[in-house]
Design an enzyme around this catalytic site. Structure first.
Site, PDB file in Angstrom:
ATOM      1  N   GLY A  20       0.796  -1.241   0.000  1.00  0.00           N
ATOM      2  CA  GLY A  20       0.000   0.000   0.000  1.00  0.00           C
ATOM      3  C   GLY A  20       0.819   1.276   0.000  1.00  0.00           C
ATOM      4  O   GLY A  20       0.259   2.364   0.099  1.00  0.00           O
ATOM      5  N   GLY A  21       2.146   1.154  -0.125  1.00  0.00           N
ATOM      6  CA  GLY A  21       2.999   2.337   0.018  1.00  0.00           C
ATOM      7  C   GLY A  21       3.318   3.068  -1.268  1.00  0.00           C
ATOM      8  O   GLY A  21       3.742   4.226  -1.239  1.00  0.00           O
ATOM      9  N   SER A  22       3.152   2.400  -2.419  1.00  0.00           N
ATOM     10  CA  SER A  22       3.442   3.099  -3.675  1.00  0.00           C
ATOM     11  C   SER A  22       2.592   2.514  -4.797  1.00  0.00           C
ATOM     12  O   SER A  22       1.911   1.505  -4.616  1.00  0.00           O
ATOM     13  CB  SER A  22       4.935   3.011  -4.023  1.00  0.00           C
ATOM     14  OG  SER A  22       5.265   1.707  -4.446  1.00  0.00           O
ATOM     15  N   LEU A  71       6.623  -9.419   2.690  1.00  0.00           N
ATOM     16  CA  LEU A  71       5.559 -10.438   2.696  1.00  0.00           C
ATOM     17  C   LEU A  71       6.022 -11.814   2.217  1.00  0.00           C
ATOM     18  O   LEU A  71       5.227 -12.760   2.200  1.00  0.00           O
ATOM     19  CB  LEU A  71       4.302  -9.948   1.962  1.00  0.00           C
ATOM     20  CG  LEU A  71       4.402  -9.216   0.642  1.00  0.00           C
ATOM     21  CD1 LEU A  71       4.890 -10.108  -0.438  1.00  0.00           C
ATOM     22  CD2 LEU A  71       3.053  -8.608   0.316  1.00  0.00           C
ATOM     23  N   TYR A 162       5.562 -14.424 -13.370  1.00  0.00           N
ATOM     24  CA  TYR A 162       4.550 -13.459 -12.905  1.00  0.00           C
ATOM     25  C   TYR A 162       3.174 -13.823 -13.456  1.00  0.00           C
ATOM     26  O   TYR A 162       2.191 -13.876 -12.713  1.00  0.00           O
ATOM     27  CB  TYR A 162       4.987 -12.061 -13.347  1.00  0.00           C
ATOM     28  CG  TYR A 162       3.999 -10.931 -13.153  1.00  0.00           C
ATOM     29  CD1 TYR A 162       4.017 -10.141 -11.998  1.00  0.00           C
ATOM     30  CD2 TYR A 162       3.082 -10.586 -14.153  1.00  0.00           C
ATOM     31  CE1 TYR A 162       3.145  -9.072 -11.842  1.00  0.00           C
ATOM     32  CE2 TYR A 162       2.208  -9.522 -14.005  1.00  0.00           C
ATOM     33  CZ  TYR A 162       2.241  -8.765 -12.844  1.00  0.00           C
ATOM     34  OH  TYR A 162       1.379  -7.698 -12.700  1.00  0.00           O
ATOM     35  N   LYS A 166      -0.273 -14.790 -11.588  1.00  0.00           N
ATOM     36  CA  LYS A 166      -1.503 -14.001 -11.759  1.00  0.00           C
ATOM     37  C   LYS A 166      -2.678 -14.892 -12.182  1.00  0.00           C
ATOM     38  O   LYS A 166      -3.818 -14.659 -11.785  1.00  0.00           O
ATOM     39  CB  LYS A 166      -1.272 -12.883 -12.785  1.00  0.00           C
ATOM     40  CG  LYS A 166      -0.352 -11.775 -12.265  1.00  0.00           C
ATOM     41  CD  LYS A 166      -0.948 -11.097 -11.047  1.00  0.00           C
ATOM     42  CE  LYS A 166      -0.104  -9.994 -10.473  1.00  0.00           C
ATOM     43  NZ  LYS A 166      -0.638  -9.448  -9.209  1.00  0.00           N
TER      44      LYS A 166
HETATM   45  N1  LIG Z   1       0.780  -1.205 -13.051  1.00  0.00           N
HETATM   46  C1  LIG Z   1       0.196  -1.999 -13.944  1.00  0.00           C
HETATM   47  O1  LIG Z   1       0.199  -1.718 -15.141  1.00  0.00           O
HETATM   48  C2  LIG Z   1      -0.504  -3.253 -13.518  1.00  0.00           C
HETATM   49  C3  LIG Z   1      -1.152  -4.003 -14.506  1.00  0.00           C
HETATM   50  C4  LIG Z   1      -1.808  -5.165 -14.150  1.00  0.00           C
HETATM   51  C5  LIG Z   1      -1.829  -5.577 -12.837  1.00  0.00           C
HETATM   52  N2  LIG Z   1      -1.197  -4.839 -11.891  1.00  0.00           N
HETATM   53  C6  LIG Z   1      -1.230  -5.341 -10.516  1.00  0.00           C
HETATM   54  O2  LIG Z   1      -1.653  -4.311  -9.638  1.00  0.00           O
HETATM   55  C7  LIG Z   1      -0.978  -4.438  -8.389  1.00  0.00           C
HETATM   56  C8  LIG Z   1      -0.239  -3.157  -8.072  1.00  0.00           C
HETATM   57  O3  LIG Z   1       0.653  -2.887  -9.124  1.00  0.00           O
HETATM   58  P1  LIG Z   1       1.671  -1.674  -9.127  1.00  0.00           P
HETATM   59  O4  LIG Z   1       2.019  -1.457 -10.558  1.00  0.00           O
HETATM   60  O5  LIG Z   1       1.168  -0.571  -8.299  1.00  0.00           O
HETATM   61  O6  LIG Z   1       2.943  -2.356  -8.414  1.00  0.00           O
HETATM   62  P2  LIG Z   1       4.250  -1.676  -7.849  1.00  0.00           P
HETATM   63  O7  LIG Z   1       5.365  -2.594  -8.161  1.00  0.00           O
HETATM   64  O8  LIG Z   1       4.358  -0.270  -8.346  1.00  0.00           O
HETATM   65  O9  LIG Z   1       3.946  -1.645  -6.290  1.00  0.00           O
HETATM   66  C9  LIG Z   1       3.888  -2.809  -5.555  1.00  0.00           C
HETATM   67  C10 LIG Z   1       4.053  -2.468  -4.080  1.00  0.00           C
HETATM   68  O10 LIG Z   1       4.338  -3.700  -3.419  1.00  0.00           O
HETATM   69  C11 LIG Z   1       5.473  -3.527  -2.592  1.00  0.00           C
HETATM   70  N3  LIG Z   1       6.216  -4.774  -2.466  1.00  0.00           N
HETATM   71  C12 LIG Z   1       6.916  -5.413  -3.439  1.00  0.00           C
HETATM   72  N4  LIG Z   1       7.537  -6.497  -2.935  1.00  0.00           N
HETATM   73  C13 LIG Z   1       7.214  -6.551  -1.610  1.00  0.00           C
HETATM   74  C14 LIG Z   1       7.549  -7.425  -0.542  1.00  0.00           C
HETATM   75  N5  LIG Z   1       8.366  -8.469  -0.724  1.00  0.00           N
HETATM   76  N6  LIG Z   1       7.033  -7.184   0.684  1.00  0.00           N
HETATM   77  C15 LIG Z   1       6.214  -6.121   0.892  1.00  0.00           C
HETATM   78  N7  LIG Z   1       5.865  -5.253  -0.081  1.00  0.00           N
HETATM   79  C16 LIG Z   1       6.362  -5.455  -1.312  1.00  0.00           C
HETATM   80  C17 LIG Z   1       6.312  -2.462  -3.289  1.00  0.00           C
HETATM   81  O11 LIG Z   1       7.218  -1.824  -2.400  1.00  0.00           O
HETATM   82  C18 LIG Z   1       5.236  -1.522  -3.819  1.00  0.00           C
HETATM   83  O12 LIG Z   1       4.885  -0.529  -2.876  1.00  0.00           O
HETATM   84  C19 LIG Z   1      -0.048  -5.647  -8.547  1.00  0.00           C
HETATM   85  O13 LIG Z   1      -0.673  -6.798  -8.047  1.00  0.00           O
HETATM   86  C20 LIG Z   1       0.140  -5.756 -10.038  1.00  0.00           C
HETATM   87  O14 LIG Z   1       0.463  -7.063 -10.439  1.00  0.00           O
HETATM   88  C21 LIG Z   1      -0.526  -3.685 -12.199  1.00  0.00           C
END
Ligand SMILES: NC(=O)c1ccc[n+]([C@@H]2O[C@H](COP(=O)([O-])OP(=O)(O)OC[C@H]3O[C@@H](n4cnc5c(N)ncnc54)[C@H](O)[C@@H]3O)[C@@H](O)[C@H]2O)c1
Length: 255
Positions: A20-22, A71, A162, A166
């Protein structure tokens, strides 16, 4: 743009968000605080998480609880889920959002890489659900929302570990929904299309690739993290009371 809808039942709700941080997770943290919910989030990125909590507290007078947690460490994850419940009452909304979208060539994948990938992208989704389900049952029900992705549906070739995770999330969602529905717990998945977060901009976006992607969307606009929030709020609230075991795709109508 944040959604304009207000869901009265989310006021005071105890919400736990992974990652939830970024990125999208940060928009979710803010989106639930805007609804008046009590939000706890786990993340490993200290800098962005603290900046986010500070900003939200300043802007909305309500500080989300940042619980630094990797996690991949299930015991630590369980402890953080317990801390969220201690702080805000039984968690009634769980959002499994964290992921790691590292690209990888087939020939480079080792067993260690594969296991580490699944330990971020699939395994926590089960154990967070296991951790919060008894509290949800006590509270009379709850909503679990698992983030999957359209990437496993559109022949995205660069991250097979990945995309396998998913796809697995959909199976997990349906399996948990069948088991936990008797306790009033709903389990759904959300599959975003391409959402342009800071990380995407830094690592994967090129002008050409983005233009080609948006051209295939019915709605010709670049998707932002805020665009995912409304659907998640809807899935969390009693507005979707009988909606479970489903996957909702939010991709601007990618054809
Ligand atoms: N951005 C896209 O285009 C997109 C597309 C399809 C699906 N998604 C899905 O949406 C969700 C969010 O995507 P996003 O792009 O914001 O991802 P992101 O990579 O920008 O953010 C993921 C967050 O998870 C945290 N994280 C990663 N590894 C961790 C760990 N080991 N322990 C604790 N925290 C951890 C990161 O620090 C970050 O804050 C994901 O499930 C992603 O698969 C994103």
């Amino acid at each position: 743009m944040m959604p304009s809808a207000h869901f009265a039942d989310l006021e005071g709700a105890s919400v736990l968000i992974t990652g939830g941080g970024s990125g999208i997770g940060a928009a979710l943290t803010e989106g639930f605080v805007r609804q008046g919910a009590n939000v706890a989030f786990v993340d490993i990125a200290d800098g962005p998480s603290t900046i986010l909590a500070d900003r939200i507290e300043k802007e909305f007078g309500k500080r989300p609880l940042y619980l630094k947690t990797d996690l991949r460490d299930i015991e630590a994850l369980r402890a953080s889920a317990a801390k969220a419940a201690e702080a805000h009452g039984d968690v009634t909304v769980l959002i499994n959002n964290a992921a790691w979208d590292e690209r990888h060539a087939v020939e480079d994948v080792t067993v260690e890489f594969w296991d580490n990938n699944q330990a971020i992208n699939l395994r926590p989704h089960f154990f967070t659900a296991q951790a919060v389900a008894p509290g949800m049952k006590r509270a009379g029900g709850g909503s679990i929302i698992n983030f999957t992705s359209t990437s496993y549906l559109i022949n995205h070739p660069d991250m097979p570990s990945y995309t396998a995770a998913k796809a697995g999330i959909l199976g997990l969602t349906k399996g948990l929904a069948g088991k936990l529905g008797v306790d009033g717990i709903r389990v759904n998945a959300i599959a975003p299309g391409w959402v342009i977060t800071e990380r995407q901009k830094e690592l994967w976006v090129t002008e050409q690739a983005l233009a080609a992607h948006v051209a295939k969307q019915c709605i010709k606009q670049v998707m932002q993290p805020d665009d995912i929030v409304g659907t998640v709020l809807f899935l969390a609230s009693d507005a979707s009371r009988m909606l479970t075991a489903q996957m909702l795709i939010v991709d601007g109508g990618f054809l």
